[in-house]
Design an enzyme around this catalytic site. Structure first.
Site, mmCIF file in Angstrom:
data_model
loop_
_atom_site.group_PDB
_atom_site.id
_atom_site.type_symbol
_atom_site.label_atom_id
_atom_site.label_comp_id
_atom_site.label_asym_id
_atom_site.label_seq_id
_atom_site.Cartn_x
_atom_site.Cartn_y
_atom_site.Cartn_z
ATOM 1 N N GLU A 1 -7.785 -2.376 -1.567
ATOM 2 C CA GLU A 1 -7.839 -0.903 -1.572
ATOM 3 C C GLU A 1 -7.283 -0.315 -0.272
ATOM 4 O O GLU A 1 -7.818 0.648 0.281
ATOM 5 C CB GLU A 1 -9.272 -0.402 -1.797
ATOM 6 N N ILE B 1 -2.924 -7.899 -9.139
ATOM 7 C CA ILE B 1 -3.578 -7.074 -10.139
ATOM 8 C C ILE B 1 -4.726 -7.876 -10.764
ATOM 9 O O ILE B 1 -4.535 -9.024 -11.176
ATOM 10 C CB ILE B 1 -2.585 -6.615 -11.226
ATOM 11 N N SER C 1 0.799 -1.222 0.000
ATOM 12 C CA SER C 1 0.000 0.000 0.000
ATOM 13 C C SER C 1 0.836 1.278 0.000
ATOM 14 O O SER C 1 0.283 2.372 -0.126
ATOM 15 C CB SER C 1 -0.924 0.011 1.228
ATOM 16 N N GLN D 1 -22.273 -18.248 12.146
ATOM 17 C CA GLN D 1 -22.529 -18.860 13.448
ATOM 18 C C GLN D 1 -23.994 -19.265 13.580
ATOM 19 O O GLN D 1 -24.312 -20.328 14.125
ATOM 20 C CB GLN D 1 -22.152 -17.877 14.563
#
Length: 382
Positions: free
Chosen positions: A361, A155, A130, A334
């Site tokens: 992102e 990618i 990042s 659950q």
């Protein structure tokens, strides 16, 4: 910008299409790790890829509020289809829309918004992740050409993309000031695409490594000004985060719907498990989470509609909505108990994908740091 009635009709159409056409096939194509080309062609005919791309550039010219609702509707059934539909307005198309020349818009953005061409965005690298400013991919100017060398990781769209928007630096010591953006056709000499297989989540979209081995492109491949690539990347990332947030709300809503349905129908100890307080508590958390995540996403969309930079808001929306999606998927799993592991129920797919939504992102740990820095005045908000 379309009127409110037309916007509602589009959102309704998206929901009906997702339920009628995508829902019966999503489990199969998720398992097969592919997007059905016939569905993509149908959605292109319906104009689903146009998004917020201006009408003059071949898009639908949607406002961001309509766009996030549209993506959410699709994502209630398959957020990966929502991902593909968001790309012309987000990570791939926003760069060209904001920084591209008229020729680049005609050649790449128009077909992208029409759904007749697909693209990819190559930002993440194996070593820098990042940290966009810390990228290692480099370029040099050679006469009228640029020569690009390096690699990108994780990618998407490698199997269907006709072009790649990627980023490289002329001098690593310059950090973000040395970065430029380029549009590279995927058939360019020296460009290698290497898909991953059997991913934990996000299975339908083809994701992998991109190797740039002295890839030569002409001056017309430069996107924006030389040295302004970081701004190009950040504009695209901001829109991309809004798309992830919208998809996360769709996944969270799907988890809530599945949990409610199962809880009402499933009986144990002589009564519906919906009567048990622990189940009610989990459903309550899901209800509140979905409602608040949706409001935050809308808030970010409204800011973009006003022409504001929404760096902090989109970061908040992405982080919060994807956290809600994962918590909702965990609680819904659950409630389903042992049936959660069965392929007959979609909840296993929601759980796998919601974990990845917290990472793409920008991981949510990164967003937590960014939001804190912006709130404390240590980082610019716009």
């Amino acid at each position: 910008m379309i009127d409110r009635e037309s916007a509602e009709q589009l959102i309704d159409l998206a929901g009906r299409y997702a339920r009628d056409k995508i829902a019966p096939r999503v489990a199969a194509y998720d398992q097969e790790e592919r997007f059905p080309r016939d569905l993509l062609a149908e959605m292109a005919e319906l104009g689903f890829f146009g998004g917020t791309v201006p009408v003059d550039d071949g898009g639908a010219g949607l406002d961001f509020v309509t766009f996030v609702s549209f993506i959410e509707e699709i994502s209630k059934v398959c957020h990966m289809m929502g991902c593909l539909l968001s790309m012309p307005s987000g990570l791939v198309g926003a760069s060209i829309s904001d920084f591209g020349t008229d020729e680049q818009k005609r050649r790449w953005l128009g077909p992208l918004a029409a759904g007749t061409m697909f693209g990819a965005a190559g930002v993440t690298e194996p070593g820098s992740g990042s940290d966009v400013a810390g990228m290692q991919t480099t370029y040099v100017r050679d006469g009228d050409e640029y020569v690009i060398s390096g690699s990108k990781a994780w990618i998407s769209n490698l199997d269907i993309a006709s072009f790649l928007i990627t980023f490289a630096t002329s001098d690593r010591s310059l950090r973000h000031k040395g970065i430029s953006a380029f549009i590279i056709p995927t058939d360019a000499v020296g460009l290698g695409l290497h898909p991953y297989e059997d991913k934990f989540g996000f299975r339908p979209i083809c994701t992998g490594d991109v190797i740039l081995d002295d890839v030569r492109v002409g001056a017309d491949a430069l996107l924006g000004e030389e040295g302004a690539g970081f701004s190009v990347a950040m504009a695209a990332v901001e829109r991309g985060r809004l798309g992830v947030a919208s998809r996360s709300v769709g996944v969270a809503q799907a988890c809530l719907d599945a949990a409610r349905s199962y809880a009402v129908d499933r009986h144990a100890f002589g009564r519906s498990i919906a009567a048990f307080q622990i189940v009610q508590s989990k459903v309550t958390d899901m209800e509140v989470g979905v409602a608040t995540a949706r409001l935050l996403v809308r808030h970010a969309a409204e800011a973009l509609d006003r022409g504001e930079r929404a760096r902090k808001l989109t970061s908040m929306a992405k982080m919060y909505a994807s956290d809600v999606a994962h918590r909702s998927a965990t609680d819904a799993f659950q409630i389903h108990g042992a049936y959660g592991v069965s392929p007959e129920f979609a909840i296993g797919r929601y759980l796998r994908d919601s974990k990845v939504l917290q990472i793409v992102e920008g991981s949510n740990d990164l967003h937590r740091a960014l939001i804190g820095e912006m709130s404390l005045g240590l980082r610019e908000v716009s």
